[in-house]
Design a protein around this motif. Structure first.
Motif, mmCIF file in Angstrom:
data_model
loop_
_atom_site.group_PDB
_atom_site.id
_atom_site.type_symbol
_atom_site.label_atom_id
_atom_site.label_comp_id
_atom_site.label_asym_id
_atom_site.label_seq_id
_atom_site.Cartn_x
_atom_site.Cartn_y
_atom_site.Cartn_z
ATOM 1 N N LYS A 42 0.823 -1.202 0.000
ATOM 2 C CA LYS A 42 0.000 0.000 0.000
ATOM 3 C C LYS A 42 0.866 1.266 0.000
ATOM 4 C CE LYS A 42 -2.059 -1.239 3.845
ATOM 5 N NZ LYS A 42 -1.291 -2.484 4.126
ATOM 6 N N SER A 43 1.813 1.333 0.935
ATOM 7 C CA SER A 43 2.669 2.532 1.009
ATOM 8 C C SER A 43 3.490 2.703 -0.262
ATOM 9 C CB SER A 43 3.645 2.430 2.181
ATOM 10 O OG SER A 43 2.947 2.358 3.386
ATOM 11 N N THR A 44 4.016 1.600 -0.758
ATOM 12 C CA THR A 44 4.835 1.694 -1.969
ATOM 13 C C THR A 44 3.996 2.220 -3.130
ATOM 14 O OG1 THR A 44 6.204 -0.133 -1.189
ATOM 15 C CG2 THR A 44 6.352 0.410 -3.527
ATOM 16 N N MET A 46 1.402 4.205 -2.959
ATOM 17 C CA MET A 46 1.192 5.645 -2.771
ATOM 18 C C MET A 46 2.469 6.418 -3.090
ATOM 19 S SD MET A 46 -1.239 5.999 0.561
ATOM 20 C CE MET A 46 -2.960 5.463 0.548
ATOM 21 N N ARG A 47 3.598 5.880 -2.689
ATOM 22 C CA ARG A 47 4.869 6.563 -2.969
ATOM 23 C C ARG A 47 5.141 6.629 -4.473
ATOM 24 N NH1 ARG A 47 8.408 7.550 0.909
ATOM 25 N NH2 ARG A 47 10.145 7.134 -0.497
ATOM 26 N N VAL A 48 4.757 5.580 -5.187
ATOM 27 C CA VAL A 48 4.945 5.601 -6.649
ATOM 28 C C VAL A 48 3.992 6.627 -7.283
ATOM 29 C CG1 VAL A 48 4.662 4.259 -8.778
ATOM 30 C CG2 VAL A 48 5.873 3.256 -6.817
ATOM 31 N N LEU A 153 -4.124 9.198 2.034
ATOM 32 C CA LEU A 153 -3.757 9.107 3.446
ATOM 33 C C LEU A 153 -3.370 7.670 3.766
ATOM 34 C CD1 LEU A 153 -6.800 11.166 4.828
ATOM 35 C CD2 LEU A 153 -4.578 12.037 4.118
ATOM 36 N N ASP A 154 -2.128 7.498 4.198
ATOM 37 C CA ASP A 154 -1.620 6.156 4.499
ATOM 38 C C ASP A 154 -1.792 5.882 5.992
ATOM 39 O OD1 ASP A 154 -0.423 3.707 4.198
ATOM 40 O OD2 ASP A 154 1.613 4.480 3.915
ATOM 41 N N GLU A 155 -2.691 4.968 6.319
ATOM 42 C CA GLU A 155 -2.950 4.568 7.707
ATOM 43 C C GLU A 155 -3.177 5.783 8.625
ATOM 44 O OE1 GLU A 155 -2.958 1.352 9.035
ATOM 45 O OE2 GLU A 155 -2.060 0.148 7.437
HETATM 46 P P1 ADP Z 1 3.971 0.895 6.373
HETATM 47 O O1 ADP Z 1 3.693 1.247 7.808
HETATM 48 O O2 ADP Z 1 3.092 1.598 5.429
HETATM 49 O O3 ADP Z 1 4.054 -0.574 6.117
HETATM 50 P P2 ADP Z 1 6.700 1.030 6.889
HETATM 51 O O4 ADP Z 1 6.605 1.628 8.260
HETATM 52 O O5 ADP Z 1 6.884 -0.421 6.694
HETATM 53 O O6 ADP Z 1 5.410 1.470 6.077
HETATM 54 O O7 ADP Z 1 7.806 1.770 6.074
HETATM 55 C C1 ADP Z 1 8.177 3.090 6.346
HETATM 56 C C2 ADP Z 1 9.312 3.464 5.415
HETATM 57 O O8 ADP Z 1 10.319 2.459 5.417
HETATM 58 C C3 ADP Z 1 8.861 3.584 3.963
HETATM 59 O O9 ADP Z 1 9.580 4.631 3.351
HETATM 60 C C4 ADP Z 1 9.240 2.255 3.343
HETATM 61 O O10 ADP Z 1 9.512 2.399 1.954
HETATM 62 C C5 ADP Z 1 10.486 1.894 4.119
HETATM 63 N N1 ADP Z 1 10.613 0.443 4.271
HETATM 64 C C6 ADP Z 1 9.621 -0.446 4.491
HETATM 65 N N2 ADP Z 1 10.089 -1.691 4.559
HETATM 66 C C7 ADP Z 1 11.427 -1.593 4.395
HETATM 67 C C8 ADP Z 1 12.485 -2.545 4.364
HETATM 68 N N3 ADP Z 1 12.264 -3.852 4.484
HETATM 69 N N4 ADP Z 1 13.743 -2.091 4.193
HETATM 70 C C9 ADP Z 1 13.968 -0.785 4.041
HETATM 71 N N5 ADP Z 1 13.017 0.167 4.054
HETATM 72 C C10 ADP Z 1 11.753 -0.234 4.232
#
Ligand code: ADP
Ligand code: ADP
Length: 220
Positions: A42-44, A46-48, A153-155
Motif C-alpha cells: 500500500k505505502s509503496t 502511494m509513494r509511486v 492518506l496512508d494509515e
Molecule cells: P507501512 O507502515 O506503510 O508498512 P513502513 O513503516 O513499513 O510502512 O515503512 C516506512 C518506510 O520504510 C517507507 O519509506 C518504506 O519504503 C520503508 N521500508 C519499508 N520496509 C522496508 C524494508 N524492508 N527495508 C527498508 N526500508 C523499508
C-alpha cells in the motif's frame, strides 16, 4: 471519471517483490479504501503515485498525467505518508505556516486547518513532543492545507484514540461528500468498511478484490 489510474505497477526491492501488477482506479466523490495486511504494497503504491519511488514497470497517473509532470502538484494532491517523519524541533503551527508559505497560502488558512484537526490547544508546541495521534492530526492538517481535490492518506488512524478514529471517519466522509477523491489505506477492514464506498483489497503487491460497497451488500 477516474482521477487516479494505477496500471500494472511492478516494483522490487532487492529480492522482495513489493508490487506485482498493482492495478486500480480512484474516482472523486467517494472514499476508496485501500485495505490489506502490512507489507501488501500500500505505502509503496502511494509513494509511486507521488513520484517518491520509481516503479520497475507500469504507470500511475493523476488527472491523466504523471504526478511529476503536474504544474502545481501540492494544489492537486494532499498526502499523509508517515506522520512520524515530521520535523520534531518545529512547532506545529510553524510547520504549517512554512507549508502555507511555500504554497502561497495565508496564516488564516493555517489556523483553519489547525481548528479542523483539533490541535488548537497545542499548536504552539513542538511536534517532537506530540503523541503519534497528535502527529497524525498534524500530518492530516498538512495534507488538507491547500484544499486539494485529491487526498491520499496512508494509515491515518494509526495512533489515534477511539474518539480520534470516529473523528477521522467523519472527516473522510465529508471530504468525499464535497467531491474530493480520497484514497485511504488501512491494514484493518473494520476501519474502512463503514466509510469507504469503494474497497480495493490488496495482498502481496496486487489487488485481490475491487468492489463498491453497495455491490458487496447486494450480493451478501
Ligand atoms: P507501512 O507502515 O506503510 O508498512 P513502513 O513503516 O513499513 O510502512 O515503512 C516506512 C518506510 O520504510 C517507507 O519509506 C518504506 O519504503 C520503508 N521500508 C519499508 N520496509 C522496508 C524494508 N524492508 N527495508 C527498508 N526500508 C523499508
Ligand atoms: P504496506 O504499506 O502495505 O505495509 P509496503 O508498501 O510498505 O506495504 O511494503 C511492501 C513490501 O516492500 C514489504 O515487503 C516491505 O518490507 C518492502 N519495502 C517497502 N519499502 C522498501 C524499501 N525502501 N526497501 C526495501 N523493502 C521495502
Amino acid at each position: 471519471e477516474a482521477i487516479i489510474e494505477v496500471d500494472g505497477l511492478r516494483k522490487r526491492f532487492g529480492r522482495t517483490t513489493a508490487l506485482d501488477g498493482m492495478t486500480f482506479t480512484v474516482t472523486p466523490g467517494r472514499v476508496t479504501g485501500f485495505v490489506g495486511p502490512n507489507g501488501a504494497g500500500k505505502s509503496t503504491t502511494m509513494r509511486v503515485i507521488l513520484g517518491l519511488d520509481m516503479a520497475d514497470e507500469g504507470t500511475a497517473l493523476v488527472g491523466g498525467r504523471p504526478y511529476a509532470s503536474l504544474r502545481n502538484p501540492l494544489g492537486h494532491v494532499g498526502a499523509l505518508l508517515d506522520a512520524a517523519a515530521l520535523q520534531p524541533s518545529r512547532k506545529a503551527r510553524d510547520h504549517l505556516l512554512w507549508l502555507a508559505h511555500s504554497q502561497g497560502l495565508t496564516a488564516r488558512r493555517v489556523d483553519e486547518v489547525i481548528e479542523l484537526v483539533g490541535l488548537r490547544s497545542v499548536a504552539r508546541r513542538k511536534a517532537g513532543g506530540f503523541s503519534l495521534g497528535m502527529r497524525q492530526r498534524l500530518g492530516i492538517a498538512a495534507a488538507l492545507i491547500g484544499d486539494p481535490p485529491i487526498l491520499m492518506l496512508d494509515e491515518p488512524s494509526n495512533g489515534l484514540d477511539p474518539e480520534g478514529i470516529v473523528w477521522i471517519r467523519g472527516l473522510l466522509r465529508s471530504l468525499a461528500a464535497e467531491g474530493r477523491a480520497v484514497l485511504v489505506s488501512s491494514h484493518l477492514m473494520s476501519e474502512l468498511q463503514d466509510t469507504a464506498g469503494h474497497l480495493v483489497v490488496v495482498g502481496r503487491g496486487r489487488v485481490v478484490a475491487d468492489t463498491s460497497v453497495a455491490d458487496l451488500i447486494e450480493t451478501a
